[in-house]
Design a protein around this motif. Sequence first.
Motif, PDB file in Angstrom:
ATOM      1  N   LYS A 130       0.826  -1.212   0.000  1.00 12.17           N
ATOM      2  CA  LYS A 130       0.000   0.000   0.000  1.00 12.17           C
ATOM      3  C   LYS A 130       0.855   1.254   0.000  1.00 12.17           C
ATOM      4  O   LYS A 130       0.523   2.265  -0.627  1.00 12.17           O
ATOM      5  CB  LYS A 130      -0.948   0.001   1.204  1.00 12.17           C
ATOM      6  CG  LYS A 130      -2.198  -0.844   1.035  1.00 12.17           C
ATOM      7  CD  LYS A 130      -3.102  -0.709   2.227  1.00 12.17           C
ATOM      8  CE  LYS A 130      -4.446  -1.407   1.997  1.00 12.17           C
ATOM      9  NZ  LYS A 130      -5.275  -0.683   0.998  1.00 12.17           N
TER      10      LYS A 130
ATOM     11  N   GLY B 173     -11.721   9.467   1.971  1.00 11.54           N
ATOM     12  CA  GLY B 173     -11.144   8.628   3.009  1.00 11.54           C
ATOM     13  C   GLY B 173     -12.067   8.605   4.214  1.00 11.54           C
ATOM     14  O   GLY B 173     -13.000   9.411   4.319  1.00 11.54           O
TER      15      GLY B 173
ATOM     16  N   ARG C 289      -2.321   5.548   9.501  1.00 12.50           N
ATOM     17  CA  ARG C 289      -2.576   6.688   8.612  1.00 12.50           C
ATOM     18  C   ARG C 289      -1.399   6.904   7.678  1.00 12.50           C
ATOM     19  O   ARG C 289      -0.282   7.178   8.109  1.00 12.50           O
ATOM     20  CB  ARG C 289      -2.857   7.963   9.390  1.00 12.50           C
ATOM     21  CG  ARG C 289      -2.831   9.230   8.513  1.00 12.50           C
ATOM     22  CD  ARG C 289      -3.505  10.414   9.152  1.00 12.50           C
ATOM     23  NE  ARG C 289      -4.958  10.263   9.169  1.00 12.50           N
ATOM     24  CZ  ARG C 289      -5.807  11.228   9.546  1.00 12.50           C
ATOM     25  NH1 ARG C 289      -5.332  12.391   9.942  1.00 12.50           N
ATOM     26  NH2 ARG C 289      -7.104  11.018   9.540  1.00 12.50           N
TER      27      ARG C 289
ATOM     28  N   SER D  75     -10.335  14.842  -0.372  1.00 13.88           N
ATOM     29  CA  SER D  75      -9.030  15.384  -0.738  1.00 13.88           C
ATOM     30  C   SER D  75      -9.161  16.836  -1.181  1.00 13.88           C
ATOM     31  O   SER D  75     -10.241  17.279  -1.578  1.00 13.88           O
ATOM     32  CB  SER D  75      -8.413  14.566  -1.872  1.00 13.88           C
ATOM     33  OG  SER D  75      -8.195  13.233  -1.475  1.00 13.88           O
TER      34      SER D  75
ATOM     35  N   SER E 226     -12.834  -2.026   4.448  1.00  9.66           N
ATOM     36  CA  SER E 226     -13.267  -0.867   3.681  1.00  9.66           C
ATOM     37  C   SER E 226     -14.518  -0.312   4.364  1.00  9.66           C
ATOM     38  O   SER E 226     -15.077  -0.935   5.271  1.00  9.66           O
ATOM     39  CB  SER E 226     -13.555  -1.245   2.232  1.00  9.66           C
ATOM     40  OG  SER E 226     -14.565  -2.240   2.173  1.00  9.66           O
TER      41      SER E 226
ATOM     42  N   TYR F 190      -1.865  14.225   0.392  1.00 13.68           N
ATOM     43  CA  TYR F 190      -2.769  13.093   0.305  1.00 13.68           C
ATOM     44  C   TYR F 190      -2.700  12.309   1.614  1.00 13.68           C
ATOM     45  O   TYR F 190      -1.708  12.381   2.347  1.00 13.68           O
ATOM     46  CB  TYR F 190      -2.418  12.185  -0.877  1.00 13.68           C
ATOM     47  CG  TYR F 190      -0.978  11.723  -0.923  1.00 13.68           C
ATOM     48  CD1 TYR F 190      -0.557  10.578  -0.250  1.00 13.68           C
ATOM     49  CD2 TYR F 190      -0.018  12.432  -1.646  1.00 13.68           C
ATOM     50  CE1 TYR F 190       0.766  10.146  -0.293  1.00 13.68           C
ATOM     51  CE2 TYR F 190       1.300  12.016  -1.696  1.00 13.68           C
ATOM     52  CZ  TYR F 190       1.690  10.878  -1.018  1.00 13.68           C
ATOM     53  OH  TYR F 190       2.998  10.459  -1.056  1.00 13.68           O
ATOM     54  N   LYS F 191      -3.758  11.581   1.921  1.00 15.87           N
ATOM     55  CA  LYS F 191      -3.760  10.738   3.108  1.00 15.87           C
ATOM     56  C   LYS F 191      -4.784   9.625   2.956  1.00 15.87           C
ATOM     57  O   LYS F 191      -5.736   9.724   2.181  1.00 15.87           O
ATOM     58  CB  LYS F 191      -4.049  11.561   4.376  1.00 15.87           C
ATOM     59  CG  LYS F 191      -5.440  12.158   4.466  1.00 15.87           C
ATOM     60  CD  LYS F 191      -5.591  12.939   5.783  1.00 15.87           C
ATOM     61  CE  LYS F 191      -6.985  13.560   5.901  1.00 15.87           C
ATOM     62  NZ  LYS F 191      -7.132  14.307   7.180  1.00 15.87           N
ATOM     63  N   GLU F 192      -4.563   8.555   3.697  1.00 10.52           N
ATOM     64  CA  GLU F 192      -5.485   7.420   3.717  1.00 10.52           C
ATOM     65  C   GLU F 192      -5.372   6.744   5.078  1.00 10.52           C
ATOM     66  O   GLU F 192      -4.271   6.495   5.562  1.00 10.52           O
ATOM     67  CB  GLU F 192      -5.147   6.420   2.618  1.00 10.52           C
ATOM     68  CG  GLU F 192      -6.038   5.182   2.628  1.00 10.52           C
ATOM     69  CD  GLU F 192      -5.602   4.124   1.642  1.00 10.52           C
ATOM     70  OE1 GLU F 192      -6.211   3.027   1.648  1.00 10.52           O
ATOM     71  OE2 GLU F 192      -4.643   4.367   0.894  1.00 10.52           O
ATOM     72  N   ASP F 193      -6.518   6.451   5.676  1.00 17.54           N
ATOM     73  CA  ASP F 193      -6.532   5.708   6.933  1.00 17.54           C
ATOM     74  C   ASP F 193      -6.811   4.240   6.625  1.00 17.54           C
ATOM     75  O   ASP F 193      -7.858   3.896   6.059  1.00 17.54           O
ATOM     76  CB  ASP F 193      -7.589   6.267   7.880  1.00 17.54           C
ATOM     77  CG  ASP F 193      -7.177   7.606   8.450  1.00 17.54           C
ATOM     78  OD1 ASP F 193      -6.354   7.622   9.379  1.00 17.54           O
ATOM     79  OD2 ASP F 193      -7.657   8.642   7.950  1.00 17.54           O
TER      80      ASP F 193
END
Length: 548
Positions: free
Chosen positions: A246, A359, A281, A372, A312, A297-300
């Motif tokens: 990832k 997210g 994170r 975003s 998900s 950008y970010k994603e948990d």
Amino acid sequence: GKLVNEIQNDRIISLSEDTLIYLKKGTEGYRSGYMAIDGKSLMEATFSEAKDFEDGLAIVNASENYEIKFGVINKKGEFVIPAKYPLITSLGSGLFAVLEIQEYTFNTTYLRKALFDKTGKQLTDFKFYDLEKMKNGLIYATDDKTTFLIDQNGREVVDFPKVKGIGSIKPSGDLYKVEVDNYLYYYDQKGKVLWQSDNTIQLENGIVIKTNTFRPDRCIFIEYPEISGLPQGEVQEKINKTLKKKFTGDHQASKKDGDAYTETIETQFSADVKKDLLIVRLSGYYYPIGAAHGQPYKEDIHLNIGSGSFYSLKDLFKKGSRYKETVGAIIKQKINRFNKEEGGHIFSEDIGNWDESTGFTVKKDALHIYFSPYAIAPYAAGFPEFSIPYKDIMNIIDTEGEFWTSFERGAEEQPEKAENTISPDERAKIEEALKGYEVSMIEAINKNDFAIVEPWLYTDSSLYDSQKKLVQSLNRQGIKEKLQGYKIEDIRSNEIGSAYRVYVTETVAIQYPGKDYVTKTFNWVYSVKDAYEKNRYQLTYIDKWDKK
């Protein structure tokens, strides 16, 4: 204190080695030249930029119009290094770092350098990105992947190792302090590591997360987690493989145009565990070199440390529950209220198929959905975030599902104040921003230098413009100020969670021309937001606070 000479000139800007730099206005703006301290012209004002003399040499930009052509001259005006390079910096002792010539020079940070001496001799190829001379005469340098030492002839110091990563090497007593890729090391003179920082995270239940580094070249830097301490080895291995994929994805090398880099990517992580749920994170910054700014950008990432399952958003809800419509409607209501009450610029009609372009993260009291930058609002809005209390969507949550039962929550009936929950890290950054602003704003007013307070103000904001005018206005009026003190009374998140309102009481002593200081107390509400590209919080707006 004796007057040596009075020079009639438009503007004198510097003095070095008995040589003055002066500016003269021409048809295409100001140009720079050199003169002796008796006013005699040494070199006509033909340079678009001129630096001080050091050891009889000076760096100049001899370009016309908007070109960039740096070179090095002696006091006779003769070019020791021809004026054709994008940038030249002095390292001292007659050494210069010279950037290679490229057709396009959007950003000189990512161009390679060579080492030249005071005679104009090129000592090395164009192969370094950083060159900085140290007090002991050595120079630290970087290439695409490593940081190392060279001598004044450009030869690598073989007794000191090349350190993997990009950063700096500085003498520290009898040791070398090495900072590369967010790691700190201390080396002895022979190149042996005596101490290094421990970049691991200790979580509950004996879980340890090690920080690994992926750097295929200079412009891609990714930190990714490696978990240990889980009871099931197969689950641990599966989780680590998935996380690495990832984070690193398909990144093998940075994009280039010929030999020149065209973009940078930087990614870090943080982690927290809630019962059996580990939330990692991923956050970073993508920058196309030459652009006005990049894209954060970010994603948990939500995963179960017992089963190894990655979740998900749909896993939180009952099958067939139409959760997209339900949660989407709540988000639109929040946007409409925010726009109405605060004059916001969030575009509710543009949320689209939101769970494929957003997210999310689960917290103790609420589900948080974030978009975003640019997705539904201007870049300045950051990551618009919406807090959805569980009590408002309990009828569609799969309360017997693995995702829901994996983490700890508060009571089902949550107070409205849950949306204003602020993490200790966020609070610390907000307090830092207010302190920086309060202290530097007073200094900026007294010195008539807006640049002092500028780092604490968001550039594309009304507060930036108003405070810039205020500094100029108070200076014209001859007003001085002293900060007697300030107190942060409360911090509240706004409706979409992308900024905070900070309620502040200020006590300021104000001196009007010819009068004594008068102490006054003000109550303000400042808006503060995360300026991701600056890695700090900045102030965006100010309003009066009717404190009761």
